[in-house]
Design an enzyme around this catalytic site. Structure first.
Site, mmCIF file in Angstrom:
data_model
loop_
_atom_site.group_PDB
_atom_site.id
_atom_site.type_symbol
_atom_site.label_atom_id
_atom_site.label_comp_id
_atom_site.label_asym_id
_atom_site.label_seq_id
_atom_site.Cartn_x
_atom_site.Cartn_y
_atom_site.Cartn_z
ATOM 1 N N CYS A 145 0.820 -1.216 0.000
ATOM 2 C CA CYS A 145 0.000 0.000 0.000
ATOM 3 C C CYS A 145 0.851 1.262 0.000
ATOM 4 O O CYS A 145 1.538 1.550 -0.964
ATOM 5 C CB CYS A 145 -0.992 -0.041 1.165
ATOM 6 S SG CYS A 145 -2.440 1.019 0.891
ATOM 7 N N LYS A 166 -12.662 6.977 -0.862
ATOM 8 C CA LYS A 166 -11.837 5.837 -0.477
ATOM 9 C C LYS A 166 -12.222 4.606 -1.293
ATOM 10 O O LYS A 166 -13.401 4.266 -1.416
ATOM 11 C CB LYS A 166 -12.021 5.554 1.020
ATOM 12 C CG LYS A 166 -11.098 4.479 1.560
ATOM 13 C CD LYS A 166 -11.274 4.336 3.068
ATOM 14 C CE LYS A 166 -10.298 3.333 3.646
ATOM 15 N NZ LYS A 166 -10.457 3.205 5.118
ATOM 16 N N SER A 194 -7.896 -0.867 0.331
ATOM 17 C CA SER A 194 -8.379 0.155 1.259
ATOM 18 C C SER A 194 -7.431 1.343 1.167
ATOM 19 O O SER A 194 -6.417 1.398 1.852
ATOM 20 C CB SER A 194 -8.413 -0.397 2.697
ATOM 21 O OG SER A 194 -8.824 0.591 3.603
ATOM 22 N N HIS A 238 -4.191 -5.457 -0.138
ATOM 23 C CA HIS A 238 -3.792 -6.120 1.102
ATOM 24 C C HIS A 238 -4.135 -7.608 1.078
ATOM 25 O O HIS A 238 -5.117 -8.037 1.690
ATOM 26 C CB HIS A 238 -4.483 -5.453 2.294
ATOM 27 C CG HIS A 238 -4.075 -4.042 2.532
ATOM 28 N ND1 HIS A 238 -2.934 -3.704 3.231
ATOM 29 C CD2 HIS A 238 -4.637 -2.868 2.131
ATOM 30 C CE1 HIS A 238 -2.813 -2.384 3.270
ATOM 31 N NE2 HIS A 238 -3.829 -1.855 2.608
ATOM 32 N N GLU A 240 -2.850 -9.792 2.756
ATOM 33 C CA GLU A 240 -2.685 -10.309 4.120
ATOM 34 C C GLU A 240 -3.905 -10.094 5.007
ATOM 35 O O GLU A 240 -3.997 -10.693 6.101
ATOM 36 C CB GLU A 240 -1.466 -9.650 4.777
ATOM 37 C CG GLU A 240 -1.664 -8.219 5.288
ATOM 38 C CD GLU A 240 -1.614 -7.154 4.192
ATOM 39 O OE1 GLU A 240 -1.813 -5.966 4.505
ATOM 40 O OE2 GLU A 240 -1.377 -7.506 3.008
ATOM 41 N N ARG A 252 -14.519 2.137 12.005
ATOM 42 C CA ARG A 252 -13.710 3.286 12.429
ATOM 43 C C ARG A 252 -14.077 4.538 11.648
ATOM 44 O O ARG A 252 -14.222 5.634 12.225
ATOM 45 C CB ARG A 252 -12.236 2.959 12.225
ATOM 46 C CG ARG A 252 -11.272 4.110 12.547
ATOM 47 C CD ARG A 252 -9.957 3.902 11.839
ATOM 48 N NE ARG A 252 -10.111 3.947 10.388
ATOM 49 C CZ ARG A 252 -9.203 3.469 9.524
ATOM 50 N NH1 ARG A 252 -8.101 2.892 9.957
ATOM 51 N NH2 ARG A 252 -9.425 3.562 8.221
#
Length: 356
Positions: A145, A166, A194, A238, A240, A252
């Site tokens: 990222c 986003k 993200s 991502h 992972e 969040r």
């Protein structure tokens, strides 16, 4: 085969999983028999330990019978609170420790940017030094990222472009061609993304990068370039991530909206929730837009949303990281590809060029 953490202490969540006392020293496999990886974790405090576990679990699943030794590092200058700093002080090394060593591979995470220009971040100098070191002292480097964005900016001047909102969700990507890192994954892969910014394919290819996976909706997913002795592997997404990571980020961001720390209600992660979960999330969005206050989070339908989640990208993630570990092992076995280190400051660009 177990993943072994180098150093005097083992992070508590990994120690619990492996049924070892927290902070205990792990026994070491002989260096010639294993792959040594420098793991540079720059994630914000709230995600610091989750990120450890995500990468440790993915690496162990991908390693199969290949023994791994991982040493934990973090950059100076990344903003930290008391809890995050305490964790790093107990279990991590400063990246200054890197510069008189060689590793077979390096993995570097991103962090949450504070500046529109990455060169203005307080950790930029330390970050650039690690990139330069990795070019000469690893056979391959994985960048996640923001670390991927920073790397192409540092080495090729490629700037990231802000997105209108986003980009969050699980996106489908097609393979752009045959490459050993994507071997065995199928023509279509799904990975979480993200991010607020992107680097674009035309800028990458103009500077010699090879795009591995991409899509119209998700943009560039992964890309590679040989830099000095190291194959740099870049992920804008991502692989992972755990099944619940995007939900935690979504929650969040909703809280930030309700606290008026962001102007707009966050977009729902795409390709992530099932139909029932989409309706629950949409209903809560309508409530948040009509009655904007943080107390609403007490009624956030987290348990119901968690029940709908599946880690649909796990197989592809394991496959790509297994291919990466095999690549690293193959290059390590080729002694001519990794001559002995000649200078503790070999990471500088001038000395790197002189070694070729």
């Amino acid at each position: 085969m177990s993943l072994i953490i180098e150093g005097s202490r083992v992070p508590p969540r990994w120690a619990e999983r492996k049924k070892r006392p927290s902070g205990s020293v792990e026994s070491h496999t002989g260096e010639a028999e294993c792959i040594r990886i420098a793991f540079v974790n720059n994630m914000p405090d709230a995600a610091l330990e989750d990120t450890e576990m995500q990468f440790f679990e993915l690496l162990e699943a991908a390693a199969s019978d290949v023994p791994l030794r991982v040493k934990l590092y973090t950059l100076s200058g990344v903003p930290r609170g008391e809890r995050g700093q305490e964790h790093l002080s107990r279990f991590y090394f400063s990246t200054d420790d890197l510069f008189d060593q060689q590793f077979d591979g390096m993995i570097m995470t991103g962090t949450e940017p504070r500046q529109s220009n990455l060169r203005d971040e307080p950790y930029w100098g330390a970050l650039a030094n690690v990139f330069d070191w990795a070019e000469c002292n690893t056979v391959s480097t994985v960048l996640s990222c923001l670390a991927a964005h920073a790397s192409v900016l540092h080495s090729d001047g490629i700037k990231r472009h802000p997105l209108s909102d986003k980009q969050c969700g699980v996106f489908a990507f097609t393979k752009a061609g045959n490459h050993e890192l994507t071997s065995g994954t199928g023509d279509l892969v799904h990975f979480p993304h993200s991010r607020w910014n992107e680097v674009q394919a035309d800028a990458l290819t103009a500077c010699g990068y090879l795009v591995l996976t991409h899509s119209v909706e998700g943009g560039v997913d992964s890309f590679v370039k040989q830099k000095q002795r190291s194959l740099f592997v870049h992920f804008q997404g991502h692989p992972e991530y755990d099944a619940q990571t995007l939900l935690k980020e979504y929650r969040r961001d909703i809280r930030r909206f309700l606290k008026r720390e962001r102007e707009t209600y966050p977009p729902m992660p795409k390709g992530y929730f099932d139909a029932a979960a989409v309706k629950l999330a949409a209903d809560f969005r309508e409530l948040g837009l009509s009655d904007r206050r943080e107390e609403l989070m007490e009624g956030f339908p987290e348990a119901a949303l968690v029940g709908s989640l599946q880690k649909t990208w796990l197989s592809a993630a394991v496959s790509i990281y297994r291919n990466w570990l095999r690549y690293v092992a193959m290059k390590k076995a080729d002694a001519s590809a990794f001559p002995a280190m000649v200078d503790p400051y070999v990471w500088s660009r001038r000395k790197c060029s002189a070694l070729q």
